[in-house]
Design a protein around this motif. Structure first.
Motif, PDB file in Angstrom:
ATOM      1  N   PHE A  27      31.972  38.225  37.227  1.00 29.25           N
ATOM      2  CA  PHE A  27      32.938  38.055  38.318  1.00 29.25           C
ATOM      3  C   PHE A  27      33.322  39.388  38.955  1.00 29.25           C
ATOM      4  N   LEU A  28      32.720  40.461  38.497  1.00 33.16           N
ATOM      5  CA  LEU A  28      32.997  41.783  39.064  1.00 33.16           C
ATOM      6  C   LEU A  28      32.157  41.989  40.319  1.00 33.16           C
ATOM      7  N   ARG A  29      32.824  42.335  41.407  1.00 38.37           N
ATOM      8  CA  ARG A  29      32.151  42.665  42.668  1.00 38.37           C
ATOM      9  C   ARG A  29      32.698  44.009  43.143  1.00 38.37           C
ATOM     10  N   TYR A  30      32.077  44.518  44.193  1.00 40.95           N
ATOM     11  CA  TYR A  30      32.521  45.803  44.742  1.00 40.95           C
ATOM     12  C   TYR A  30      32.826  45.649  46.224  1.00 40.95           C
ATOM     13  N   TYR A  41      40.678  37.158  39.872  1.00 35.14           N
ATOM     14  CA  TYR A  41      41.845  37.915  39.426  1.00 35.14           C
ATOM     15  C   TYR A  41      43.037  37.023  39.062  1.00 35.14           C
ATOM     16  N   ARG A  42      43.358  36.054  39.882  1.00 33.69           N
ATOM     17  CA  ARG A  42      44.547  35.209  39.645  1.00 33.69           C
ATOM     18  C   ARG A  42      44.417  34.347  38.397  1.00 33.69           C
ATOM     19  N   ILE A  43      43.197  34.068  37.998  1.00 33.06           N
ATOM     20  CA  ILE A  43      42.990  33.213  36.821  1.00 33.06           C
ATOM     21  C   ILE A  43      42.191  33.937  35.745  1.00 33.06           C
ATOM     22  N   PRO A  45      41.000  35.931  32.432  1.00 29.76           N
ATOM     23  CA  PRO A  45      41.326  35.662  31.029  1.00 29.76           C
ATOM     24  C   PRO A  45      42.452  36.551  30.505  1.00 29.76           C
ATOM     25  N   ILE A  46      43.088  36.078  29.477  1.00 29.49           N
ATOM     26  CA  ILE A  46      44.224  36.789  28.887  1.00 29.49           C
ATOM     27  C   ILE A  46      43.801  38.161  28.362  1.00 29.49           C
ATOM     28  N   ALA A  47      42.588  38.275  27.852  1.00 28.44           N
ATOM     29  CA  ALA A  47      42.115  39.570  27.342  1.00 28.44           C
ATOM     30  C   ALA A  47      42.058  40.591  28.475  1.00 28.44           C
ATOM     31  N   CYS A  48      41.700  40.154  29.663  1.00 30.85           N
ATOM     32  CA  CYS A  48      41.658  41.054  30.828  1.00 30.85           C
ATOM     33  C   CYS A  48      43.076  41.430  31.252  1.00 30.85           C
ATOM     34  N   ARG A  49      43.969  40.456  31.208  1.00 30.50           N
ATOM     35  CA  ARG A  49      45.359  40.707  31.609  1.00 30.50           C
ATOM     36  C   ARG A  49      46.036  41.719  30.695  1.00 30.50           C
ATOM     37  N   LYS A  50      45.675  41.686  29.423  1.00 30.02           N
ATOM     38  CA  LYS A  50      46.374  42.520  28.444  1.00 30.02           C
ATOM     39  C   LYS A  50      45.692  43.851  28.148  1.00 30.02           C
ATOM     40  N   TYR A  51      44.464  44.042  28.586  1.00 32.59           N
ATOM     41  CA  TYR A  51      43.746  45.266  28.244  1.00 32.59           C
ATOM     42  C   TYR A  51      44.399  46.489  28.889  1.00 32.59           C
ATOM     43  N   PRO A  52      44.515  47.604  28.198  1.00 31.35           N
ATOM     44  CA  PRO A  52      44.294  47.810  26.771  1.00 31.35           C
ATOM     45  C   PRO A  52      45.542  47.451  25.983  1.00 31.35           C
ATOM     46  N   ARG A  53      45.396  46.575  25.042  1.00 36.95           N
ATOM     47  CA  ARG A  53      46.546  46.067  24.288  1.00 36.95           C
ATOM     48  C   ARG A  53      47.048  47.060  23.250  1.00 36.95           C
ATOM     49  N   THR A  54      46.118  47.774  22.623  1.00 35.66           N
ATOM     50  CA  THR A  54      46.489  48.763  21.601  1.00 35.66           C
ATOM     51  C   THR A  54      45.629  50.016  21.766  1.00 35.66           C
ATOM     52  N   ALA A  55      46.070  51.106  21.162  1.00 35.15           N
ATOM     53  CA  ALA A  55      45.304  52.355  21.213  1.00 35.15           C
ATOM     54  C   ALA A  55      43.930  52.160  20.580  1.00 35.15           C
TER      55      ALA A  55
END
Ligand code: SF4
Length: 75
Positions: A27-30, A41-43, A45-55
């Motif tokens: 889903f990545l475009r330029y 972007y609006r939908i 995944p949660i992993a994308c929304r939270k990255y980077p979650r921890t060091a």
């Protein structure tokens, strides 16, 4: 759901590097100016929304606008 570390500071600079982990997201475009654009972007995944979650999971340190305050480790 796992929380984002309270030690995280900064903001996303939209570099798109985390959109290539571990492979380039379909889903990545330029844009015409070569800036990355997420087509879901609006939908996203949660992993994308939270990255980077921890060091520990922050493997795009060189380009990312986020960092983790580890000043407690430097004492
Ligand atoms: S690597 Fe960091 S700055 Fe780049 S798109 Fe991902 S979260 Fe944003």
């Amino acid at each position: 759901m796992l929380p984002i570390s309270k030690k995280r500071v900064g903001q996303c600079l939209r570099c798109g590097e985390c959109c290539k982990l571990p492979n380039v997201c379909p889903f990545l475009r330029y844009n015409e100016d070569n800036t990355p654009r997420c087509t879901i972007y609006r939908i996203r995944p949660i992993a994308c929304r939270k990255y980077p979650r921890t060091a520990r999971e922050h493997i795009t340190k060189d380009n990312c606008g986020f960092s983790f305050d580890e000043s407690h480790l430097k004492k």
